[in-house]
Write an enzyme that holds these catalytic residues in place. Structure first.
Site, PDB file in Angstrom:
ATOM      1  N   ARG A 120      84.801  23.530  40.011  1.00 33.84           N
ATOM      2  CA  ARG A 120      84.388  22.128  40.077  1.00 33.84           C
ATOM      3  C   ARG A 120      82.963  22.025  40.602  1.00 33.84           C
ATOM      4  O   ARG A 120      82.512  22.846  41.385  1.00 33.84           O
ATOM      5  CB  ARG A 120      85.320  21.366  41.022  1.00 33.84           C
ATOM      6  CG  ARG A 120      86.721  21.224  40.485  1.00 33.84           C
ATOM      7  CD  ARG A 120      87.371  19.933  40.948  1.00 33.84           C
ATOM      8  NE  ARG A 120      87.361  19.706  42.379  1.00 33.84           N
ATOM      9  CZ  ARG A 120      87.533  18.510  42.921  1.00 33.84           C
ATOM     10  NH1 ARG A 120      87.734  17.441  42.166  1.00 33.84           N
ATOM     11  NH2 ARG A 120      87.539  18.364  44.237  1.00 33.84           N
ATOM     12  N   LYS A 185      93.828  30.695  48.249  1.00 33.69           N
ATOM     13  CA  LYS A 185      93.633  30.225  46.861  1.00 33.69           C
ATOM     14  C   LYS A 185      93.878  31.370  45.873  1.00 33.69           C
ATOM     15  O   LYS A 185      93.243  32.412  45.933  1.00 33.69           O
ATOM     16  CB  LYS A 185      92.191  29.692  46.725  1.00 33.69           C
ATOM     17  CG  LYS A 185      91.901  29.070  45.382  1.00 33.69           C
ATOM     18  CD  LYS A 185      90.764  28.054  45.483  1.00 33.69           C
ATOM     19  CE  LYS A 185      90.306  27.588  44.119  1.00 33.69           C
ATOM     20  NZ  LYS A 185      89.428  26.416  44.169  1.00 33.69           N
ATOM     21  N   ARG A 318      89.460  18.151  53.060  1.00 32.17           N
ATOM     22  CA  ARG A 318      89.354  19.326  53.931  1.00 32.17           C
ATOM     23  C   ARG A 318      90.366  19.216  55.061  1.00 32.17           C
ATOM     24  O   ARG A 318      90.526  18.151  55.649  1.00 32.17           O
ATOM     25  CB  ARG A 318      87.956  19.408  54.548  1.00 32.17           C
ATOM     26  CG  ARG A 318      86.876  19.656  53.504  1.00 32.17           C
ATOM     27  CD  ARG A 318      86.758  21.157  53.215  1.00 32.17           C
ATOM     28  NE  ARG A 318      85.797  21.416  52.167  1.00 32.17           N
ATOM     29  CZ  ARG A 318      86.105  21.632  50.883  1.00 32.17           C
ATOM     30  NH1 ARG A 318      87.358  21.581  50.487  1.00 32.17           N
ATOM     31  NH2 ARG A 318      85.182  21.887  50.004  1.00 32.17           N
TER      32      ARG A 318
HETATM   33  P1  ATP Z   1      87.680  21.330  46.524  1.00 31.94           P
HETATM   34  O1  ATP Z   1      87.804  21.149  45.045  1.00 31.94           O
HETATM   35  O2  ATP Z   1      88.724  20.582  47.264  1.00 31.94           O
HETATM   36  O3  ATP Z   1      86.293  21.083  47.034  1.00 31.94           O
HETATM   37  P2  ATP Z   1      87.305  24.254  46.674  1.00 31.94           P
HETATM   38  O4  ATP Z   1      86.453  24.478  47.884  1.00 31.94           O
HETATM   39  O5  ATP Z   1      88.345  25.282  46.385  1.00 31.94           O
HETATM   40  O6  ATP Z   1      88.072  22.865  46.764  1.00 31.94           O
HETATM   41  P3  ATP Z   1      86.541  24.314  43.942  1.00 31.94           P
HETATM   42  O7  ATP Z   1      85.334  23.773  43.269  1.00 31.94           O
HETATM   43  O8  ATP Z   1      87.874  23.750  43.569  1.00 31.94           O
HETATM   44  O9  ATP Z   1      86.298  24.176  45.485  1.00 31.94           O
HETATM   45  O10 ATP Z   1      86.636  25.878  43.634  1.00 31.94           O
HETATM   46  C1  ATP Z   1      85.475  26.696  43.611  1.00 31.94           C
HETATM   47  C2  ATP Z   1      85.488  27.612  44.829  1.00 31.94           C
HETATM   48  O11 ATP Z   1      86.569  28.540  44.706  1.00 31.94           O
HETATM   49  C3  ATP Z   1      84.257  28.499  44.922  1.00 31.94           C
HETATM   50  O12 ATP Z   1      83.218  27.844  45.621  1.00 31.94           O
HETATM   51  C4  ATP Z   1      84.760  29.716  45.690  1.00 31.94           C
HETATM   52  O13 ATP Z   1      84.795  29.485  47.071  1.00 31.94           O
HETATM   53  C5  ATP Z   1      86.213  29.797  45.252  1.00 31.94           C
HETATM   54  N1  ATP Z   1      86.424  30.824  44.196  1.00 31.94           N
HETATM   55  C6  ATP Z   1      85.602  31.250  43.229  1.00 31.94           C
HETATM   56  N2  ATP Z   1      86.177  32.176  42.450  1.00 31.94           N
HETATM   57  C7  ATP Z   1      87.432  32.325  42.931  1.00 31.94           C
HETATM   58  C8  ATP Z   1      88.512  33.134  42.561  1.00 31.94           C
HETATM   59  N3  ATP Z   1      88.484  33.965  41.514  1.00 31.94           N
HETATM   60  N4  ATP Z   1      89.640  33.023  43.318  1.00 31.94           N
HETATM   61  C9  ATP Z   1      89.711  32.181  44.385  1.00 31.94           C
HETATM   62  N5  ATP Z   1      88.716  31.396  44.774  1.00 31.94           N
HETATM   63  C10 ATP Z   1      87.585  31.463  44.059  1.00 31.94           C
HETATM   64  C1  BTN Z   2      88.248  25.400  40.653  1.00 24.96           C
HETATM   65  O1  BTN Z   2      89.097  25.728  41.478  1.00 24.96           O
HETATM   66  O2  BTN Z   2      87.152  24.909  40.971  1.00 24.96           O
HETATM   67  C2  BTN Z   2      88.555  25.537  39.191  1.00 24.96           C
HETATM   68  C3  BTN Z   2      88.354  26.931  38.693  1.00 24.96           C
HETATM   69  C4  BTN Z   2      88.629  27.027  37.203  1.00 24.96           C
HETATM   70  C5  BTN Z   2      88.329  28.389  36.661  1.00 24.96           C
HETATM   71  C6  BTN Z   2      88.733  28.510  35.219  1.00 24.96           C
HETATM   72  S1  BTN Z   2      88.692  30.181  34.628  1.00 24.96           S
HETATM   73  C7  BTN Z   2      88.930  29.618  32.992  1.00 24.96           C
HETATM   74  C8  BTN Z   2      88.052  28.379  32.840  1.00 24.96           C
HETATM   75  N1  BTN Z   2      86.702  28.767  32.510  1.00 24.96           N
HETATM   76  C9  BTN Z   2      85.831  28.431  33.470  1.00 24.96           C
HETATM   77  O3  BTN Z   2      84.604  28.645  33.425  1.00 24.96           O
HETATM   78  N2  BTN Z   2      86.464  27.811  34.469  1.00 24.96           N
HETATM   79  C10 BTN Z   2      87.894  27.709  34.219  1.00 24.96           C
END
Ligand code: ATP
Ligand code: BTN
Length: 321
Positions: A120, A185, A318
């Site tokens: 995101r 996560k 958060r």
């Molecule tokens: P929110 O959406 O509530 O802000 P969030 O901090 O998890 O939650 P997201 O945008 O949902 O943010 O997810 C992206 C984040 O997930 C990245 O900034 C990193 O910290 C984490 N991330 C990236 N790749 C992975 C992965 N393969 N597995 C777990 N976490 C990951």
């Molecule tokens: C998040 O937690 O912010 C969402 C992560 C979504 C990752 C998947 S992997 C398959 C698809 N291709 C991308 O580039 N992002 C989503």
């Protein structure tokens, strides 16, 4: 493709001499050596044993179109159009491209790695080769943009139930788009819109990232896990996981399109990671205790000024530390 054949021959994790591989592949021993080097450069764990040959040091879980399709229930096979890639920029971008090229229906794209996986708000999604599931779905909903509220929650339920059908347990959901196991996560969902609204029809791309074998994750600053770490007793196979995801996503999306979020609410609430926790939203402007979601999929917080509903979109919740 050549690498795939080589890995197939080494799949038993025994030592194979360069000579025997050369014979089966119909190439020279030098060509085998070159293929092995290429595979090692791409991250495959092949060990060279001097004077003996080559060996895979751990099982390699290759993606395979046919294996995925044959693991799908008959009813889903003819309905989805599946593409399996070695490497892409982002599977979400691939779906967008396929649609622009005129593909219609339920499109599914999976890849062995992503060079620019995204989360995101432009965040990076770590997508190493061969380790995880990177899957995107081209879907169409019919209730206008309002129908999108709740979709990432419904997809979260689909992911959790698919994983549980394969041997995971206690999969939790963190509103709006995170999949967690034991507070860490394990996956995320990214929904993007494509094109204009036409007679209430919304074309969207739903991307799901799911950590499967990953043991190292340089740069991830929050708690993370993978299926192999969290459930080591299960043999996790990406083709099986993808088939289970396809079935669950297709049926959940169809029901959501017809009936909305309310019919899913209870299933989501049972997995709510934030319930009962002290939360901050809107950069600290709103704080209170999590109490679940309403019938549209908004998150509910009991604050000093009463119960507040937080809409998905660009908001993060958060847990107060
Ligand atoms: P929110 O959406 O509530 O802000 P969030 O901090 O998890 O939650 P997201 O945008 O949902 O943010 O997810 C992206 C984040 O997930 C990245 O900034 C990193 O910290 C984490 N991330 C990236 N790749 C992975 C992965 N393969 N597995 C777990 N976490 C990951
Ligand atoms: C998040 O937690 O912010 C969402 C992560 C979504 C990752 C998947 S992997 C398959 C698809 N291709 C991308 O580039 N992002 C989503």
């Amino acid at each position: 493709m050549k690498t795939k054949v080589l890995l197939g021959l080494l799949a038993d994790q025994r030592i194979h001499s360069g000579q025997s591989l050369a014979e089966v592949l119909g190439v020279s021993r030098t060509a085998v050596w070159k293929q092995v080097q290429r595979a090692v450069d791409r991250g495959f764990p092949i060990e060279t044993l001097r004077g003996q040959g080559y060996r895979l040091t751990r099982a390699v879980d290759l993606l395979d179109h046919e294996t995925i399709v044959s693991a799908l229930p008959e009813t889903d096979r003819s309905r989805v159009s599946l593409r399996v890639f070695d490497s892409v920029n982002s599977t979400n971008a691939e779906i967008a491209e396929a649609r622009r090229a005129g593909d219609t229906g339920i499109l599914v794209c999976v890849a062995d790695m992503q060079s620019a996986g995204r989360g995101r708000r432009g965040r990076d999604w770590l997508s190493p080769r061969g380790e995880n599931v990177y899957a995107s779905f081209g879907l169409t909903l019919h209730g206008g943009f309002a129908s999108l509220d709740g979709l990432s929650l419904v997809l979260g339920i689909a992911v959790a139930e698919a994983l549980e059908s394969l041997g995971a347990d206690s999969v939790q959901l963190k509103w709006p788009n995170d999949v967690l196991v034991a507070g860490a996560k394990i996956g995320g969902i990214l929904i993007e819109l494509q094109g204009e609204l036409e007679e209430g029809r919304v074309n969207l791309i739903a991307g799901i990232g799911l950590n499967v074998h990953m043991q190292d994750a340089p740069g991830i600053e929050q708690a993370w896990t993978s299926l192999a770490r969290a459930f080591p007793a299960v043999t996790w196979q990406r083709n099986q996981i993808i088939a289970a995801l396809i079935s669950a996503v297709v049926s959940a999306t169809e029901r959501f399109d017809a009936q909305g979020f309310e019919v899913f609410r209870e299933r989501w609430v049972q997995r709510d990671f934030l319930v009962g926790k002290a939360l901050n939203a809107l950069g600290g402007e709103l704080s209170g205790v999590g109490v679940g979601v309403d019938g549209q999929g908004n998150y509910l917080i009991d604050s000093n000024s009463g119960r507040q509903a937080v809409r998905a979109g660009e908001i993060s919740l958060r847990v107060e530390s």
